[in-house]
Design an enzyme around this catalytic site. Sequence first.
Site, PDB file in Angstrom:
ATOM      1  N   THR A 217       0.826  -1.217   0.000  1.00 13.02           N
ATOM      2  CA  THR A 217       0.000   0.000   0.000  1.00 13.02           C
ATOM      3  C   THR A 217       0.860   1.266   0.000  1.00 13.02           C
TER       4      THR A 217
ATOM      5  N   GLY B 170       2.728  -2.724   7.997  1.00 10.73           N
ATOM      6  CA  GLY B 170       2.775  -3.277   9.346  1.00 10.73           C
ATOM      7  C   GLY B 170       4.134  -3.881   9.632  1.00 10.73           C
TER       8      GLY B 170
ATOM      9  N   GLU C 280      -6.097  -5.826   4.219  1.00 11.01           N
ATOM     10  CA  GLU C 280      -6.116  -7.072   3.435  1.00 11.01           C
ATOM     11  C   GLU C 280      -7.256  -7.091   2.433  1.00 11.01           C
TER      12      GLU C 280
HETATM   13  C1  LIG Z   1       3.463 -16.679  15.912  1.00  8.57           C
HETATM   14  C2  LIG Z   1       2.240 -16.985  15.098  1.00  8.57           C
HETATM   15  C3  LIG Z   1       1.366 -15.778  14.973  1.00  8.57           C
HETATM   16  C4  LIG Z   1       0.061 -16.102  14.296  1.00  8.57           C
HETATM   17  C5  LIG Z   1      -0.882 -14.940  14.431  1.00  8.57           C
HETATM   18  C6  LIG Z   1      -2.246 -15.357  13.999  1.00  8.57           C
HETATM   19  C7  LIG Z   1      -3.280 -14.502  14.622  1.00  8.57           C
HETATM   20  C8  LIG Z   1      -3.450 -13.228  13.818  1.00  8.57           C
HETATM   21  C9  LIG Z   1      -4.269 -12.298  14.566  1.00  8.57           C
HETATM   22  C10 LIG Z   1      -4.925 -11.331  13.960  1.00  8.57           C
HETATM   23  C11 LIG Z   1      -4.957 -11.244  12.464  1.00  8.57           C
HETATM   24  C12 LIG Z   1      -4.758  -9.865  11.989  1.00  8.57           C
HETATM   25  C13 LIG Z   1      -3.823  -9.929  10.847  1.00  8.57           C
HETATM   26  C14 LIG Z   1      -4.308  -9.036   9.756  1.00  8.57           C
HETATM   27  C15 LIG Z   1      -3.170  -8.228   9.249  1.00  8.57           C
HETATM   28  C16 LIG Z   1      -3.625  -7.416   8.096  1.00  8.57           C
HETATM   29  C17 LIG Z   1      -2.469  -6.633   7.617  1.00  8.57           C
HETATM   30  C18 LIG Z   1      -2.860  -5.980   6.362  1.00  8.57           C
HETATM   31  C19 LIG Z   1      -2.100  -6.158   5.261  1.00  8.57           C
HETATM   32  C20 LIG Z   1      -2.520  -5.512   4.046  1.00  8.57           C
HETATM   33  O1  LIG Z   1      -3.492  -4.788   4.005  1.00  8.57           O
HETATM   34  S1  LIG Z   1      -1.565  -5.907   2.686  1.00  8.57           S
HETATM   35  C21 LIG Z   1      -2.314  -5.013   1.372  1.00  8.57           C
HETATM   36  C22 LIG Z   1      -3.688  -5.575   1.011  1.00  8.57           C
HETATM   37  N1  LIG Z   1      -4.151  -4.933  -0.169  1.00  8.57           N
HETATM   38  C23 LIG Z   1      -5.193  -5.391  -0.876  1.00  8.57           C
HETATM   39  O2  LIG Z   1      -5.862  -6.340  -0.505  1.00  8.57           O
HETATM   40  C24 LIG Z   1      -5.472  -4.662  -2.152  1.00  8.57           C
HETATM   41  C25 LIG Z   1      -6.879  -4.955  -2.661  1.00  8.57           C
HETATM   42  N2  LIG Z   1      -6.911  -4.815  -4.115  1.00  8.57           N
HETATM   43  C26 LIG Z   1      -6.699  -5.907  -4.930  1.00  8.57           C
HETATM   44  O3  LIG Z   1      -6.561  -7.021  -4.471  1.00  8.57           O
HETATM   45  C27 LIG Z   1      -6.691  -5.642  -6.423  1.00  8.57           C
HETATM   46  O4  LIG Z   1      -6.506  -4.313  -6.712  1.00  8.57           O
HETATM   47  C28 LIG Z   1      -8.013  -6.087  -7.064  1.00  8.57           C
HETATM   48  C29 LIG Z   1      -8.080  -7.545  -7.026  1.00  8.57           C
HETATM   49  C30 LIG Z   1      -9.169  -5.498  -6.330  1.00  8.57           C
HETATM   50  C31 LIG Z   1      -8.078  -5.609  -8.500  1.00  8.57           C
HETATM   51  O5  LIG Z   1      -7.087  -6.317  -9.187  1.00  8.57           O
HETATM   52  P1  LIG Z   1      -6.743  -5.810 -10.673  1.00  8.57           P
HETATM   53  O6  LIG Z   1      -6.686  -4.351 -10.659  1.00  8.57           O
HETATM   54  O7  LIG Z   1      -5.593  -6.589 -11.149  1.00  8.57           O
HETATM   55  O8  LIG Z   1      -7.977  -6.149 -11.607  1.00  8.57           O
HETATM   56  P2  LIG Z   1      -9.017  -7.316 -11.654  1.00  8.57           P
HETATM   57  O9  LIG Z   1      -9.476  -7.443 -13.066  1.00  8.57           O
HETATM   58  O10 LIG Z   1     -10.060  -7.093 -10.633  1.00  8.57           O
HETATM   59  O11 LIG Z   1      -8.222  -8.678 -11.293  1.00  8.57           O
HETATM   60  C32 LIG Z   1      -7.428  -9.288 -12.312  1.00  8.57           C
HETATM   61  C33 LIG Z   1      -7.654 -10.781 -12.256  1.00  8.57           C
HETATM   62  O12 LIG Z   1      -6.997 -11.279 -11.089  1.00  8.57           O
HETATM   63  C34 LIG Z   1      -7.923 -12.000 -10.289  1.00  8.57           C
HETATM   64  N3  LIG Z   1      -7.526 -11.772  -8.910  1.00  8.57           N
HETATM   65  C35 LIG Z   1      -7.525 -10.602  -8.256  1.00  8.57           C
HETATM   66  N4  LIG Z   1      -7.072 -10.770  -6.999  1.00  8.57           N
HETATM   67  C36 LIG Z   1      -6.777 -12.100  -6.865  1.00  8.57           C
HETATM   68  C37 LIG Z   1      -6.272 -12.894  -5.792  1.00  8.57           C
HETATM   69  N5  LIG Z   1      -5.991 -12.370  -4.586  1.00  8.57           N
HETATM   70  N6  LIG Z   1      -6.095 -14.203  -6.008  1.00  8.57           N
HETATM   71  C38 LIG Z   1      -6.396 -14.734  -7.210  1.00  8.57           C
HETATM   72  N7  LIG Z   1      -6.896 -14.043  -8.282  1.00  8.57           N
HETATM   73  C39 LIG Z   1      -7.059 -12.733  -8.088  1.00  8.57           C
HETATM   74  C40 LIG Z   1      -9.256 -11.421 -10.622  1.00  8.57           C
HETATM   75  O13 LIG Z   1     -10.296 -12.336 -10.311  1.00  8.57           O
HETATM   76  C41 LIG Z   1      -9.116 -11.181 -12.104  1.00  8.57           C
HETATM   77  O14 LIG Z   1      -9.253 -12.431 -12.732  1.00  8.57           O
HETATM   78  P3  LIG Z   1      -9.933 -12.511 -14.200  1.00  8.57           P
HETATM   79  O15 LIG Z   1      -9.000 -11.757 -15.095  1.00  8.57           O
HETATM   80  O16 LIG Z   1     -11.280 -11.849 -14.081  1.00  8.57           O
HETATM   81  O17 LIG Z   1     -10.028 -13.980 -14.494  1.00  8.57           O
HETATM   82  C1  LIG Z   2      -4.745  -1.794  10.404  1.00  6.71           C
HETATM   83  C2  LIG Z   2      -4.238  -1.793   8.980  1.00  6.71           C
HETATM   84  C3  LIG Z   2      -3.085  -2.508   8.671  1.00  6.71           C
HETATM   85  C4  LIG Z   2      -2.580  -2.486   7.366  1.00  6.71           C
HETATM   86  N1  LIG Z   2      -1.404  -3.163   7.102  1.00  6.71           N
HETATM   87  C5  LIG Z   2      -0.888  -3.106   5.848  1.00  6.71           C
HETATM   88  C6  LIG Z   2       0.359  -3.745   5.546  1.00  6.71           C
HETATM   89  O1  LIG Z   2       0.990  -4.337   6.412  1.00  6.71           O
HETATM   90  N2  LIG Z   2       0.849  -3.666   4.280  1.00  6.71           N
HETATM   91  C7  LIG Z   2       0.169  -2.997   3.274  1.00  6.71           C
HETATM   92  O2  LIG Z   2       0.655  -2.982   2.141  1.00  6.71           O
HETATM   93  N3  LIG Z   2      -1.027  -2.377   3.535  1.00  6.71           N
HETATM   94  C8  LIG Z   2      -1.549  -2.412   4.785  1.00  6.71           C
HETATM   95  N4  LIG Z   2      -2.748  -1.774   5.062  1.00  6.71           N
HETATM   96  C9  LIG Z   2      -3.375  -0.966   4.022  1.00  6.71           C
HETATM   97  C10 LIG Z   2      -4.619  -1.655   3.478  1.00  6.71           C
HETATM   98  O3  LIG Z   2      -4.276  -2.733   2.658  1.00  6.71           O
HETATM   99  C11 LIG Z   2      -5.427  -0.611   2.685  1.00  6.71           C
HETATM  100  O4  LIG Z   2      -5.846   0.372   3.592  1.00  6.71           O
HETATM  101  C12 LIG Z   2      -6.626  -1.278   2.024  1.00  6.71           C
HETATM  102  O5  LIG Z   2      -6.189  -2.098   0.970  1.00  6.71           O
HETATM  103  C13 LIG Z   2      -7.625  -0.250   1.503  1.00  6.71           C
HETATM  104  O6  LIG Z   2      -6.997   0.595   0.547  1.00  6.71           O
HETATM  105  P1  LIG Z   2      -7.018   2.183   0.771  1.00  6.71           P
HETATM  106  O7  LIG Z   2      -6.623   2.462   2.153  1.00  6.71           O
HETATM  107  O8  LIG Z   2      -6.275   2.770  -0.346  1.00  6.71           O
HETATM  108  O9  LIG Z   2      -8.542   2.563   0.643  1.00  6.71           O
HETATM  109  P2  LIG Z   2      -9.256   3.070  -0.720  1.00  6.71           P
HETATM  110  O10 LIG Z   2      -9.185   2.023  -1.745  1.00  6.71           O
HETATM  111  O11 LIG Z   2      -8.778   4.410  -1.034  1.00  6.71           O
HETATM  112  O12 LIG Z   2     -10.768   3.092  -0.194  1.00  6.71           O
HETATM  113  C14 LIG Z   2     -11.424   4.292   0.128  1.00  6.71           C
HETATM  114  C15 LIG Z   2     -12.883   4.138  -0.301  1.00  6.71           C
HETATM  115  O13 LIG Z   2     -12.904   4.050  -1.722  1.00  6.71           O
HETATM  116  C16 LIG Z   2     -13.725   2.971  -2.134  1.00  6.71           C
HETATM  117  N5  LIG Z   2     -13.233   2.416  -3.409  1.00  6.71           N
HETATM  118  C17 LIG Z   2     -11.949   2.300  -3.802  1.00  6.71           C
HETATM  119  N6  LIG Z   2     -11.853   1.717  -5.001  1.00  6.71           N
HETATM  120  C18 LIG Z   2     -13.128   1.453  -5.393  1.00  6.71           C
HETATM  121  C19 LIG Z   2     -13.711   0.842  -6.543  1.00  6.71           C
HETATM  122  N7  LIG Z   2     -12.982   0.361  -7.546  1.00  6.71           N
HETATM  123  N8  LIG Z   2     -15.040   0.729  -6.571  1.00  6.71           N
HETATM  124  C20 LIG Z   2     -15.806   1.173  -5.552  1.00  6.71           C
HETATM  125  N9  LIG Z   2     -15.332   1.763  -4.437  1.00  6.71           N
HETATM  126  C21 LIG Z   2     -14.006   1.901  -4.365  1.00  6.71           C
HETATM  127  C22 LIG Z   2     -13.548   1.940  -1.008  1.00  6.71           C
HETATM  128  O14 LIG Z   2     -14.667   1.046  -0.989  1.00  6.71           O
HETATM  129  C23 LIG Z   2     -13.509   2.842   0.227  1.00  6.71           C
HETATM  130  O15 LIG Z   2     -14.830   3.101   0.674  1.00  6.71           O
HETATM  131  C24 LIG Z   2      -3.274  -1.769   6.359  1.00  6.71           C
HETATM  132  C25 LIG Z   2      -4.434  -1.064   6.669  1.00  6.71           C
HETATM  133  C26 LIG Z   2      -4.925  -1.078   7.972  1.00  6.71           C
HETATM  134  C27 LIG Z   2      -6.179  -0.312   8.291  1.00  6.71           C
END
Ligand SMILES: CCCCCCCC/C=C\CCCCCCC/C=C/C(=O)SCCNC(=O)CCNC(=O)[C@H](O)C(C)(C)COP(=O)(O)OP(=O)(O)OC[C@H]1O[C@@H](n2cnc3c(N)ncnc32)[C@H](O)[C@@H]1OP(=O)(O)O
Ligand SMILES: Cc1cc2nc3c(=O)[nH]c(=O)nc-3n(C[C@H](O)[C@H](O)[C@H](O)COP(=O)(O)OP(=O)(O)OC[C@H]3O[C@@H](n4cnc5c(N)ncnc54)[C@H](O)[C@@H]3O)c2cc1C
Length: 616
Positions: A141, A180, A383
């Site tokens: 991110t 994180g 996530e």
């Molecule tokens: C010691 C032991 C300890 C153990 C601990 C255990 C206990 C834990 C306790 C608490 C848990 C808390 C832990 C949580 C921590 C969270 C930390 C947070 C981390 C983060 O946030 S990391 C960043 C996360 N970011 C995202 O998720 C971004 C979201 N956006 C996307 O994923 C993509 O932008 C998208 C998928 C929305 C769009 O993708 P794109 O632009 O490429 O376009 P699309 O056309 O939509 O997708 C293309 C194509 O790919 C397929 N696709 C997309 N995603 C996936 C996937 N993940 N896997 C497989 N395929 C995927 C999609 O379906 C499309 O397919 P087609 O082309 O249509 O066939």
């Molecule tokens: C506690 C915490 C821990 C995190 N840890 C990590 C980490 O370790 N590593 C890491 O890489 N990231 C981490 N993140 C970031 C996290 O992955 C992003 O915050 C998350 O993916 C959402 O993206 P954003 O913040 O850009 O929100 P945005 O995507 O900007 O969302 C803002 C608003 O826009 C809307 N929106 C955006 N796109 C669209 C669309 N295409 N259509 C309709 N609505 C849309 C959403 O629904 C939302 O309401 C963490 C976040 C939090 C809160």
Amino acid sequence: MPMNPDLEKERQGGTFDVEQLTHILDGGRDKTLKRHFLEQEVLKDPVFRGPDTRFLSREELFGELLRKHVAVIKKTQELSIDDINEASTIYSAAMNNNVGPLTLHSVAFVAPLDLMADDEQKKKWLIPAKKYEIIGCYAQTELGHGSFIRGLETRADYDVNTQQFVLNTPTETAIKWWVGGCVAVGDIGPKFGFGGVDNGYLCLNNVRIPRDNLLAKTGKVLEDGTYVKPENPKVVYGSMLGIRAALPKVGAYNLSKAVTIAIRYSCVRHQSEIKPGCGEPQVLDYQTQQHKLFPLLATAYAFHTVGVWMLDFHSTVMNEINEGHYHRLAEDHVLAAGLKAVINWKTHEGIEICRFSCGGHGYSLASSLPVIYVNHVANSTAEGETVILLLQTAVYLMKCVIDLEQGTPLDPSVAYLDQSFSKSEQWCSDVDMHSLLKAIQFRSKKFTEYVSSFVKKELMATGNQQLAFNKHKVILVECAKAHTEAVIMNAFVTKVDEILQSNPSVGKVLSLLCQIYGVTEILAHSGDYIQYEYLRKIDLDNIQDQLFKLYTYIRPEAVLLVDAFDFHDEVLKSILGRYDGQVYENMFKWAKASPFNKQDQGTFRKYIQQLKQAKL
Ligand SMILES: CCCCCCCC/C=C\CCCCCCC/C=C/C(=O)SCCNC(=O)CCNC(=O)[C@H](O)C(C)(C)COP(=O)(O)OP(=O)(O)OC[C@H]1O[C@@H](n2cnc3c(N)ncnc32)[C@H](O)[C@@H]1OP(=O)(O)O
Ligand SMILES: Cc1cc2nc3c(=O)[nH]c(=O)nc-3n(C[C@H](O)[C@H](O)[C@H](O)COP(=O)(O)OP(=O)(O)OC[C@H]3O[C@@H](n4cnc5c(N)ncnc54)[C@H](O)[C@@H]3O)c2cc1C
């Protein structure tokens, strides 16, 4: 400490063996015994004792949790634990409802290495990472982008002369943010919760890394800079998939804690009068309190069931992918996306309902409900933001409609879209869980067809799929939710059917919860059932009556059902949720122990005296 008489009485009722239900939730008696052993290993070890984390500042909290997390790692290694559930038991017993500072290293750094590093890279990084000789994070991110991965601005330019990638965050919005466990450049500042994690920012300015730092099990860059694509490009998204597949069970765990606290406290709390002069009843005897909490109790069980199922399904798909079979990756992705989105969203709403069902004391950190809430609610954003993930599931459902029209077989989790559903007969007021499942599947099928008709019409008009989707995102999201509810109910019904065979008394009480879950879901969307002429008003009235009747059956079982979650008091860390129900005495003791009562703030004298001197 003696048992609160209310809870003592509650535990004399019930129709099932609590311990047997705990074994079922754990996956067997041996797993329960191992969990107890591991919890005791933590709780009896003085290294895990420390200040009550609820009284600590952000800086103090981070330091204390890092100290404990290191102790968790040492204990895990000392006991040679490599099962993730057992490691999580040690972790949860130590973290007091917080997320530990090294969590991201485990779930977001080690996992991608496991998934996408080749054998050489595994030797170089995965082995030391698992031994915490290197600590990593997941820096995807940016300040300007989180959901839209294709919009990320960070650059990795390949320098063929030096065989290196040159990393840059060229703009302010490109700065890596929210990372994180990223202690490199800086912390992004105080947050709503997640105080135990140092979410950092990371600016990259011509940072050079060797070519073989690119994880090369799937795609790779050759010496001359040629990019060799992975067999299935989507596998690069796999690291996010792993956490999403785990988060439904994390949601169930957090909701189970909140429901345990709220239901035990609702049996201890007496308030108001039903009949003047007849004493104050337990608040759990009010129908409104039951209406708040019993659907959530049912939901906690439903989410646990489908959370376990999702992890098993994901692990099977990952094994298939390791052998080069990608045919179930799409289904795995959309199931994890839908379940992670719906379960974590409904869980944070549920924790909040549990909090205010405890009145003022729910608002106190003594209850730990605020701590559980602020640390859980991040999971609706992190996530994969809720809407973003639901849209992923919705797009997949639109493809299923096309597959159906073309006669292409559907994945098992959407096979019901190809079923015909007869109009329901008159639903009397004891409709069973199978009929409720059929109704929920029927609604999802109709909704998918309805949304698809709009998207198709738009596609015909514009010829642009993204535009067509963008114009109908609200109903696409609702369609994904409807499907996900069908997946949850199907998993719950399937599991309860299995338990009815193996343990009828436990199965019977779970079937009551399954009915509560199904009826609550149908009543939440009653208009759709009328509109699709699947149910009549009389049917809805009947199942509303059934819901209140189900509450009367669950009332004598409620405490036993939360006891079965088997949270040790030191893990739950909630005075309202104590197993012995001794709330008031311990609330007062806890409040007196607050540092705020310890030192003379001095501010009183400093400022109030000024008012007196000012002679206003
Ligand atoms: C010691 C032991 C300890 C153990 C601990 C255990 C206990 C834990 C306790 C608490 C848990 C808390 C832990 C949580 C921590 C969270 C930390 C947070 C981390 C983060 O946030 S990391 C960043 C996360 N970011 C995202 O998720 C971004 C979201 N956006 C996307 O994923 C993509 O932008 C998208 C998928 C929305 C769009 O993708 P794109 O632009 O490429 O376009 P699309 O056309 O939509 O997708 C293309 C194509 O790919 C397929 N696709 C997309 N995603 C996936 C996937 N993940 N896997 C497989 N395929 C995927 C999609 O379906 C499309 O397919 P087609 O082309 O249509 O066939
Ligand atoms: C506690 C915490 C821990 C995190 N840890 C990590 C980490 O370790 N590593 C890491 O890489 N990231 C981490 N993140 C970031 C996290 O992955 C992003 O915050 C998350 O993916 C959402 O993206 P954003 O913040 O850009 O929100 P945005 O995507 O900007 O969302 C803002 C608003 O826009 C809307 N929106 C955006 N796109 C669209 C669309 N295409 N259509 C309709 N609505 C849309 C959403 O629904 C939302 O309401 C963490 C976040 C939090 C809160």
